[in-house]
Each structure stands twice: as structure tokens, then as C-alpha cells.
Design a protein around this motif. Structure first.
Motif, mmCIF file in Angstrom:
data_model
loop_
_atom_site.group_PDB
_atom_site.id
_atom_site.type_symbol
_atom_site.label_atom_id
_atom_site.label_comp_id
_atom_site.label_asym_id
_atom_site.label_seq_id
_atom_site.Cartn_x
_atom_site.Cartn_y
_atom_site.Cartn_z
ATOM 1 N N GLU A 90 0.846 -1.194 0.000
ATOM 2 C CA GLU A 90 0.000 0.000 0.000
ATOM 3 C C GLU A 90 0.875 1.234 0.000
ATOM 4 O OE1 GLU A 90 -3.006 0.266 2.920
ATOM 5 O OE2 GLU A 90 -4.084 -1.515 2.244
ATOM 6 N N LEU A 91 0.406 2.271 -0.680
ATOM 7 C CA LEU A 91 1.161 3.526 -0.677
ATOM 8 C C LEU A 91 1.135 4.128 0.721
ATOM 9 C CD1 LEU A 91 -0.087 5.154 -4.010
ATOM 10 C CD2 LEU A 91 2.160 4.157 -3.587
ATOM 11 N N PRO A 92 2.277 4.611 1.212
ATOM 12 C CA PRO A 92 2.320 5.210 2.556
ATOM 13 C C PRO A 92 1.762 6.629 2.543
ATOM 14 C CG PRO A 92 4.501 5.277 1.566
ATOM 15 C CD PRO A 92 3.609 4.580 0.580
ATOM 16 N N GLY A 93 0.437 6.736 2.548
ATOM 17 C CA GLY A 93 -0.212 8.042 2.437
ATOM 18 C C GLY A 93 0.225 9.034 3.493
ATOM 19 N N ALA A 94 0.556 8.540 4.689
ATOM 20 C CA ALA A 94 0.963 9.430 5.784
ATOM 21 C C ALA A 94 2.284 10.120 5.483
ATOM 22 C CB ALA A 94 1.064 8.639 7.087
ATOM 23 N N ALA A 95 3.111 9.502 4.615
ATOM 24 C CA ALA A 95 4.428 10.070 4.319
ATOM 25 C C ALA A 95 4.430 10.907 3.041
ATOM 26 C CB ALA A 95 5.444 8.935 4.193
ATOM 27 N N MET A 96 3.281 11.043 2.414
ATOM 28 C CA MET A 96 3.213 11.726 1.118
ATOM 29 C C MET A 96 2.767 13.185 1.281
ATOM 30 S SD MET A 96 1.429 8.552 -0.928
ATOM 31 C CE MET A 96 1.472 9.250 -2.585
ATOM 32 N N SER A 97 3.448 14.087 0.581
ATOM 33 C CA SER A 97 3.108 15.514 0.661
ATOM 34 C C SER A 97 2.038 15.850 -0.371
ATOM 35 C CB SER A 97 4.354 16.370 0.400
ATOM 36 O OG SER A 97 4.703 16.308 -0.976
ATOM 37 N N ILE A 127 -6.019 9.815 -3.077
ATOM 38 C CA ILE A 127 -6.814 8.942 -2.216
ATOM 39 C C ILE A 127 -5.950 8.348 -1.106
ATOM 40 C CG2 ILE A 127 -8.067 6.740 -2.166
ATOM 41 C CD1 ILE A 127 -9.755 8.968 -3.256
ATOM 42 N N ALA A 128 -4.683 8.019 -1.420
ATOM 43 C CA ALA A 128 -3.770 7.481 -0.401
ATOM 44 C C ALA A 128 -3.561 8.490 0.725
ATOM 45 C CB ALA A 128 -2.427 7.116 -1.040
ATOM 46 N N ILE A 129 -3.408 9.761 0.366
ATOM 47 C CA ILE A 129 -3.233 10.816 1.378
ATOM 48 C C ILE A 129 -4.503 10.958 2.215
ATOM 49 C CG2 ILE A 129 -2.867 13.309 1.718
ATOM 50 C CD1 ILE A 129 -1.145 13.235 -0.865
ATOM 51 N N LEU A 130 -5.665 10.922 1.551
ATOM 52 C CA LEU A 130 -6.934 11.026 2.276
ATOM 53 C C LEU A 130 -7.121 9.857 3.245
ATOM 54 C CD1 LEU A 130 -9.499 12.238 -0.404
ATOM 55 C CD2 LEU A 130 -9.073 13.317 1.799
ATOM 56 N N ASP A 132 -3.148 11.461 9.975
ATOM 57 C CA ASP A 132 -1.695 11.381 9.823
ATOM 58 C C ASP A 132 -1.219 11.877 8.459
ATOM 59 O OD1 ASP A 132 -1.420 10.169 12.368
ATOM 60 O OD2 ASP A 132 -1.956 8.217 11.510
ATOM 61 N N GLY A 133 -2.135 12.208 7.576
ATOM 62 C CA GLY A 133 -1.759 12.612 6.227
ATOM 63 C C GLY A 133 -1.653 14.118 6.050
ATOM 64 N N ALA A 134 -1.233 14.507 4.842
ATOM 65 C CA ALA A 134 -1.050 15.934 4.541
ATOM 66 C C ALA A 134 -2.373 16.687 4.519
ATOM 67 C CB ALA A 134 -0.334 16.088 3.200
ATOM 68 N N LEU A 135 -3.480 15.954 4.392
ATOM 69 C CA LEU A 135 -4.802 16.588 4.410
ATOM 70 C C LEU A 135 -5.468 16.477 5.788
ATOM 71 C CD1 LEU A 135 -6.052 15.403 0.903
ATOM 72 C CD2 LEU A 135 -5.528 17.755 1.567
ATOM 73 N N ALA A 136 -4.645 16.283 6.827
ATOM 74 C CA ALA A 136 -5.162 16.132 8.197
ATOM 75 C C ALA A 136 -6.051 17.302 8.640
ATOM 76 C CB ALA A 136 -4.009 15.957 9.180
ATOM 77 N N PRO A 137 -5.697 18.567 8.327
ATOM 78 C CA PRO A 137 -6.583 19.670 8.740
ATOM 79 C C PRO A 137 -7.989 19.532 8.148
ATOM 80 C CG PRO A 137 -4.441 20.519 8.063
ATOM 81 C CD PRO A 137 -4.473 19.073 7.683
ATOM 82 N N LEU A 138 -8.061 19.012 6.919
ATOM 83 C CA LEU A 138 -9.351 18.794 6.264
ATOM 84 C C LEU A 138 -10.134 17.708 6.992
ATOM 85 C CD1 LEU A 138 -10.560 20.010 3.618
ATOM 86 C CD2 LEU A 138 -9.820 17.923 2.472
ATOM 87 N N VAL A 139 -9.425 16.635 7.331
ATOM 88 C CA VAL A 139 -10.053 15.500 8.009
ATOM 89 C C VAL A 139 -10.540 15.897 9.404
ATOM 90 C CG1 VAL A 139 -9.665 13.166 8.877
ATOM 91 C CG2 VAL A 139 -8.658 13.853 6.699
ATOM 92 N N ALA A 140 -9.767 16.747 10.095
ATOM 93 C CA ALA A 140 -10.132 17.166 11.451
ATOM 94 C C ALA A 140 -11.439 17.945 11.482
ATOM 95 C CB ALA A 140 -9.008 18.021 12.043
ATOM 96 N N LEU A 141 -11.793 18.537 10.356
ATOM 97 C CA LEU A 141 -13.011 19.344 10.292
ATOM 98 C C LEU A 141 -14.287 18.516 10.466
ATOM 99 C CD1 LEU A 141 -12.167 21.754 7.328
ATOM 100 C CD2 LEU A 141 -12.330 22.353 9.749
ATOM 101 N N VAL A 142 -14.216 17.201 10.220
ATOM 102 C CA VAL A 142 -15.427 16.379 10.306
ATOM 103 C C VAL A 142 -15.694 15.882 11.722
ATOM 104 C CG1 VAL A 142 -15.273 15.641 7.907
ATOM 105 C CG2 VAL A 142 -14.231 14.225 9.691
ATOM 106 N N LEU A 159 -13.897 6.965 7.286
ATOM 107 C CA LEU A 159 -13.595 7.943 8.338
ATOM 108 C C LEU A 159 -14.684 7.964 9.416
ATOM 109 C CD1 LEU A 159 -12.180 11.116 6.530
ATOM 110 C CD2 LEU A 159 -10.982 9.613 8.120
ATOM 111 N N ALA A 160 -15.926 7.684 8.998
ATOM 112 C CA ALA A 160 -17.048 7.680 9.949
ATOM 113 C C ALA A 160 -17.157 6.354 10.707
ATOM 114 C CB ALA A 160 -18.348 7.961 9.199
#
Length: 449
Positions: A3-10, A318-321, A326-336, A371-372
Motif C-alpha cells: 500500500e502507498l504510505p499516504g501518511a508520508a506523502m506531501s 486517495i492514499a493521502i486522504l 496522519d496525512g497531509a490533508l489532516a486539517p481537512l479530516v479534522a473538520l469532520v 472515516l465515519a
């Protein structure tokens, strides 16, 4: 499985995806001739810019498996279904000339929206878009008819069953009951669909009155009695729906490895049946019906090439999401998530919808479904409002852009091929921004506030 390491991807990994979207948005406007002849090569170029760095950075096995998994388990079934619906519906001819008055147009949009949850947004769009174009081909102002067709028939109307739109079908495969969306999203659909239809009627009435003072355009479609032809294709369309239901209910537990990717037997059987039905349609349909429909392979070829690029370029996004917090889109994810740890339904609605406007809405739905919590039973009961928010956001807001849902671009391509002066990518977004976004703002606070 690699699997792609989404957490390590910018976020830089999203550049090819953004580039492809920008090309689709600006190509037909800024370099029309080049785009018409080379859009496939341009999409392939952006796809290569996504795949090659993945292979160099994470190794060929990991990158290859991620891309092949997407192409074989998602894109293949996606394009086979679209190809079949496009081919079979292309053999169904609603012959005759319906005159595109405001009330007639509104009636056709309502019928299309209702049909979308029964035979899918793609099937409803392909059957009704050509009669809608013929009905309005002698009007000076007609692009808005196609725009609202995309809003209502290609998107909002498909929100009531898993057959309606791919995201809901993904939920069905994950354990969501078939009629769950019918019950839980019906009020949302009636409100959003009703309001958008009312806005269309108001706009069409104004433009129709304005046209009365303009020079008459000769109707290119002669007046003939309205009839439904190509009826042999209706059971084939029913067969496609049956094949989809079969794959959801029949689980033999057999996985067949294809170039290292496990493909479930029921999905292979479903795709094979759907392909056979499509080719059967080509045999049983009258060539004259397809010619009267203006049927060509151009629109489906355009969708196939561009969405192949989109499905490949979306892999790192999708890997980042999926990396969540832990991913680069964490601020987006925290909003939910609310401060008390409970899901924020309004945020789920808007984030699922915003991403579904630009990403394919099926994998976007799946990401927020996971995520839910990913537990269908829990989401259908204690967290029903959250699942409703995710479902409504994915289906409704696929209408925000030409690439939010597959039928959007197909309808746009067909209308353009028939000579309708359709707005470009950003022009269409101006329409959705003025009509849909205010509607979604009201619906969001009413149902998920």
C-alpha cells in the motif's frame, strides 16, 4: 499487499491530478484544436507524471499494485458499465419532435430525475439527453437546459437507490440496506430537486419570453408523432440492473488473481454479462435508430480516455486522504469531528460534497464512509444522520463540475457534438455556484445543521 504510505506523502503528489483537471478545464477554451485531437495523449502524459514518480519513490511493485488495483477493480467496472448504458440507451429512440417550452422541459427533467434512481443517472441521461436536445435545438438560448439536465437527471435524481449513483452502490456493497437511502434521503432529495427545478422553470420562462422578440430559427427537427422505438433494448437495460444486483447478492468467495490483483468472481461475471448485453444491443438495434439519436463513439471515447487519466492521477490523492489525521490533508479530516469527538454532519456533507465535485464521487464516498467508522450497521442506526450527510454530499455535489460524476461530462460532450454552445469548465461552475451552492447551503442547515 503493498500500500502507498499516504501518511508520508506531501501535497505535491496531487500535482498531476490538479494538472489534469486544469487541462480539462482550459483545453477546450484556450487550445481547442490541439485538445480535440490530442486530449488522450495529454491525459496519458499527466498519468505518466503520477505513475513514474510513484515507481521511483516507492518501488515498481508498490506503485504498480496501487495503479493496477485502481484500474482493474474500479476503472474497468466503471467504464464497462458506462459503455453498456451508453450503447444500450443509444439504441432506444424517443422519436418525434417535442417542443421545448418551459413546462415541457420541466416535465422532461422531472421524468429524468425519477428515472435516474431506477436505471441509474447514466442510463437516464443517455436515454433523455437527445430528446431534450432535439426539443430545444431551435431555441437561441438553450445551454441552460443542458446545465439543469446535468444538475437534476445526471446527479440529484440518482440519490434514492444504490442503482442511482456509484457512491450509493459502493455503500450497498459495504452493507447498507438497498432501501436505506430511499427512506433517509427522500426529504433531502425532494427539497433540493424541487428547488432546483423551480429555479430552472423561472429562468426558462424568462428566456422563453425573451426569445419571442428574436428572429425565428428554423427547427432542424421536423414535426412528427412522438414514439418510443428500440424497445428490444429495454430488457437489455433491465439485464444490466439485474447483473449489478446479482454481484451484490451472490458472494461465492472466489478471488481470481489478474497481474497480482485479486478480482472477485461475482464482479467478473457481472462485467462479462454487462459487456455481452452491450454487444447484443448493437446486434438487435436498428442502425436508423442510432443515426436518429446522433449516436457516435466520440463522447464515450472521450470519457474513457479522460477518466482513465483521472483514475490513475487520483491514486496518490486517495492514499493521502486514507491516511486520515496522519496525512497531509489532516486539517481537512479534522473538520469532520466536533470538539466533543462526535461526527460533524454538516462538515461531512460539505467535505464529501466538495471533494466529490472534483474527485470521482465513489472513492470519495468510500473514504468518508471509512472515516465515519466503516461499520454499516452502526452508520445506518446510531449514526444515520452522518451516513445521510455523506450520501447526500457525494451524490448532490457531483453536479458542481463537469467531472464530479461520469454522466456530466458525457452529456456535455453529446451536447457539444450536437452544436449546443456549452459553457466551459469554469463557466459551468459559475452556474453551479449561483444555483446549486445556495441550495446546498439551505439544505445543509435544514437537514445536517
Amino acid at each position: 499487499m503493498h500500500e502507498l504510505p499516504g501518511a508520508a506523502m506531501s501535497l505535491w503528489w496531487g500535482l498531476p491530478f490538479a494538472g489534469l483537471l486544469l487541462s480539462i478545464a482550459t483545453g477546450p477554451l484556450l487550445f481547442h484544436h490541439l485538445w480535440e485531437h490530442h486530449y488522450g495523449k495529454i491525459a496519458a502524459g499527466w498519468a505518466a507524471l503520477a505513475v513514474v514518480p510513484l515507481a521511483v519513490t516507492f518501488g515498481i511493485p508498490t506503485a504498480g499494485e496501487a495503479v493496477l488495483h485502481t484500474l482493474l477493480t474500479e476503472y474497468m467496472s466503471f467504464i464497462i458499465l458506462l459503455f453498456a448504458l451508453y450503447t444500450i440507451s443509444g439504441g432506444i429512440l424517443l422519436a418525434g419532435n417535442i417542443h421545448g417550452t418551459p413546462l415541457t422541459n420541466a416535465g422532461l427533467l422531472l421524468i429524468g430525475a425519477l428515472l435516474a434512481s431506477v436505471i441509474g443517472t447514466t442510463g437516464a441521461s443517455m436515454i433523455l439527453i437527445r430528446p431534450m436536445l432535439r426539443a430545444n435545438d431551435n431555441r437561441p438560448f438553450n445551454a441552460h437546459v443542458v446545465i439543469f439536465f446535468i444538475f437534476l437527471v445526471s446527479n440529484i435524481g440518482g440519490s434514492l437507490t444504490p442503482l442511482g449513483d456509484p457512491p450509493l452502490f459502493v455503500g450497498f456493497l459495504r452493507g447498507v440496506d438497498f432501501f436505506w437511502t430511499t427512506v433517509h434521503i427522500l426529504p433531502d432529495t425532494l427539497f433540493v430537486g424541487g428547488l432546483v427545478l423551480a429555479v430552472f422553470l423561472a429562468i426558462d420562462l424568462v428566456l422563453h419570453r425573451r426569445e419571442a422578440g428574436l428572429p425565428k430559427i428554423k427547427d432542424p427537427t421536423p414535426d412528427t408523432k412522438v414514439r418510443l422505438r428500440g424497445l428490444a433494448n429495454l430488457p437489455l437495460l433491465a439485464g444490466v440492473i439485474g447483473a449489478i444486483l446479482l454481484s451484490a447478492s451472490w458472494k461465492p468467495g472466489v478471488s481470481i488473481p489478474v497481474v497480482g490483483v485479486g478480482l472477485e468472481l461475482q464482479n467478473l461475471v457481472r462485467d462479462a454479462i454487462i459487456l455481452v448485453l452491450a454487444f447484443l444491443s448493437l446486434r438487435v438495434s436498428y442502425k436508423s435508430h442510432r443515426e436518429a439519436n446522433g449516436f457516435t463513439w466520440g463522447p464515450i471515447a472521450e470519457v474513457a480516455k479522460l477518466f482513465a487519466g483521472i483514475f490513475i492521477c487520483i491514486v496518490p490523492v486517495i492514499a493521502i486522504l486514507r491516511a486520515g489525521h496522519d496525512g497531509a490533508l489532516a486539517p481537512l479530516v479534522a473538520l469532520v469531528t466536533s470538539a466533543d469527538g462526535q461526527p460533524n454532519d454538516l462538515a461531512y456533507f460539505w467535505l464529501t460534497g466538495a471533494l466529490s465535485s472534483f474527485l470521482d464521487n465513489a472513492p470519495t464516498y468510500l473514504v468518508f464512509f471509512e472515516l465515519a467508522g466503516g461499520d454499516a450497521q452502526h452508520l445506518m442506526t446510531e449514526a444515520a444522520s452522518t451516513l445521510a450527510a455523506i450520501s447526500a454530499g457525494a451524490v448532490f455535489m457531483g453536479a458542481n463540475t463537469y467531472i464530479g460524476n461520469a454522466p456530466n461530462f458525457m452529456v456535455f460532450a453529446i451536447a457539444r457534438h450536437r452544436g449546443f454552445k456549452m459553457p466551459g469548465f469554469f463557466g459551468y461552475m459559475a452556474w453551479s455556484g449561483l444555483v446549486l451552492i445556495p441550495t446546498f447551503l439551505i439544505a445543509g442547515f435544514l437537514f445536517f445543521g
